[in-house]
Design a protein around this motif. Structure first.
Motif, PDB file in Angstrom:
ATOM      1  N   TRP A 117       0.841  -1.212   0.000  1.00 47.97           N
ATOM      2  CA  TRP A 117       0.000   0.000   0.000  1.00 47.97           C
ATOM      3  C   TRP A 117       0.864   1.244   0.000  1.00 47.97           C
ATOM      4  O   TRP A 117       0.603   2.201  -0.746  1.00 47.97           O
ATOM      5  CB  TRP A 117      -0.921  -0.026   1.219  1.00 47.97           C
ATOM      6  CG  TRP A 117      -1.874   1.117   1.325  1.00 47.97           C
ATOM      7  CD1 TRP A 117      -3.121   1.208   0.777  1.00 47.97           C
ATOM      8  CD2 TRP A 117      -1.668   2.360   2.033  1.00 47.97           C
ATOM      9  NE1 TRP A 117      -3.707   2.417   1.100  1.00 47.97           N
ATOM     10  CE2 TRP A 117      -2.835   3.140   1.871  1.00 47.97           C
ATOM     11  CE3 TRP A 117      -0.616   2.870   2.789  1.00 47.97           C
ATOM     12  CZ2 TRP A 117      -2.970   4.408   2.432  1.00 47.97           C
ATOM     13  CZ3 TRP A 117      -0.735   4.132   3.351  1.00 47.97           C
ATOM     14  CH2 TRP A 117      -1.910   4.890   3.171  1.00 47.97           C
TER      15      TRP A 117
ATOM     16  N   GLU B   8       2.339   1.805  -3.374  1.00 44.20           N
ATOM     17  CA  GLU B   8       1.313   2.254  -4.318  1.00 44.20           C
ATOM     18  C   GLU B   8       1.007   3.736  -4.139  1.00 44.20           C
ATOM     19  O   GLU B   8       0.913   4.496  -5.126  1.00 44.20           O
ATOM     20  CB  GLU B   8       0.041   1.431  -4.116  1.00 44.20           C
ATOM     21  CG  GLU B   8      -1.098   1.801  -5.049  1.00 44.20           C
ATOM     22  CD  GLU B   8      -2.362   0.995  -4.779  1.00 44.20           C
ATOM     23  OE1 GLU B   8      -3.408   1.341  -5.365  1.00 44.20           O
ATOM     24  OE2 GLU B   8      -2.301   0.028  -3.989  1.00 44.20           O
ATOM     25  N   GLN B   9       0.886   4.184  -2.889  1.00 48.70           N
ATOM     26  CA  GLN B   9       0.566   5.600  -2.648  1.00 48.70           C
ATOM     27  C   GLN B   9       1.761   6.502  -2.961  1.00 48.70           C
ATOM     28  O   GLN B   9       1.577   7.640  -3.423  1.00 48.70           O
ATOM     29  CB  GLN B   9       0.117   5.816  -1.192  1.00 48.70           C
ATOM     30  CG  GLN B   9      -0.938   4.856  -0.681  1.00 48.70           C
ATOM     31  CD  GLN B   9      -2.022   4.538  -1.684  1.00 48.70           C
ATOM     32  OE1 GLN B   9      -2.529   5.404  -2.395  1.00 48.70           O
ATOM     33  NE2 GLN B   9      -2.397   3.251  -1.750  1.00 48.70           N
TER      34      GLN B   9
END
Length: 296
Positions: free
Chosen positions: A132, A135-136
């Motif tokens: 995550w 991805e961010q």
């Protein structure tokens, strides 16, 4: 490269529940020995995992390719300096130290010895949350972020007393869970350019941060929150919407991934994003926040 022979410094609950089992089972390393400040605890933990208990920590360093640390930060820092001087790669716990001077000395020792280092921030290495964060970070363009880390460890009916320690009780949520929050916010939003901080109830610290990306973020950090309101959440906001940190399954998989990262960094010579230099930056930011609180 042959399997890294990793020594373990520490015998407390964190070492016993996470570090020693993960190192003993990891196919890419060998748990080469254990040293602790209580020799009887080191002997018991070493027997459990069929390895050697060392009475002298420098003998452990001499017999090891790398050393994992599971001791309080201001015990860890000077011992890790000695391990680096002995040529050992370093698998450090967070925070690497609770003083900027101690953290910088450790980083300098690692640089002089040209050893690899990885700092174990659980969320940065747990598979679901690590993905995550990546991805961010790749998405970019975030307007603001928020990390709320409300632990009830020292609430009257809070956490497991076996994990209590003088350093954690004395330094509070800022230094215990603050590193976790920063390990998420910094890679996504950029380095911190300014820090504002204020004291809340109990040991609770509230931080307002400005980042090099232009984004701002906040963090609420506590070990004394009431049990019924304890929990953690991290969210990011931008014109594309809101992203929320997913949950993950305990520290075991995360620590194994951190071991993988150290092995790779030692093999290739390529520094990891969570190396001791990143650990120093986290310490600098937390020390600045502590200073702001003290001067308020």
């Amino acid at each position: 490269m042959n399997r890294l022979r990793i020594g373990l410094v520490g015998t407390g609950p964190w070492a016993s529940a996470t570090h020693a089992p993960a190192l003993a089972r990891h196919p890419g390393v060998e748990l080469g020995g254990i040293w602790g400040r209580r020799p009887e605890a080191a002997a018991a933990l070493a027997a459990t995992h069929a390895t050697t208990a060392y009475a002298d920590v420098d003998e452990l360093f001499a017999a090891s390719d790398a050393v994992a640390f599971a001791v309080p930060p201001d015990v860890q820092a000077p011992l890790a300096e000695r391990a680096a001087a002995a040529g050992c790669h370093l698998l450090l716990d967070k925070p690497v130290a609770t003083t900027v001077e101690g953290a910088r000395r450790l980083a300098a020792a690692a640089e002089r010895a040209s050893v690899a280092s990885v700092v174990f921030f659980t969320v940065r290495f747990a598979p679901a949350t690590s993905a995550w964060i990546a991805e961010q970070t790749a998405a970019g363009g975030w307007f603001t972020g928020r990390a709320d880390w409300y632990g009830s460890f020292y609430a009257p009916d809070g956490g497991d007393p076996a994990f209590s320690s003088p350093w954690r009780a004395g330094r509070g949520g800022l230094w215990d869970v603050g590193p976790h929050a920063l390990s998420i916010l910094l890679p996504v939003l950029g380095d911190v350019t300014s820090v504002t901080a204020a004291q809340g109830a109990g040991d609770t610290a509230h931080l307002i941060l400005r980042h090099t990306s232009g984004a701002s973020s906040t963090a609420a950090l506590s070990l004394t929150a009431p049990v019924k309101c304890a929990g953690l959440s991290v969210e990011l906001r931008s014109e594309i919407g809101t992203a929320v940190l997913p949950s993950w399954d305990g520290p075991g998989d995360a620590f194994r991934t951190a071991v993988d990262a150290l092995v790779e960094s030692a093999r290739t010579g390529t520094p990891h994003a969570c190396d001791v230099r990143f650990g120093v930056r986290v310490t600098e930011i937390l020390a600045a926040a502590e200073e702001r609180i003290a001067s308020a």
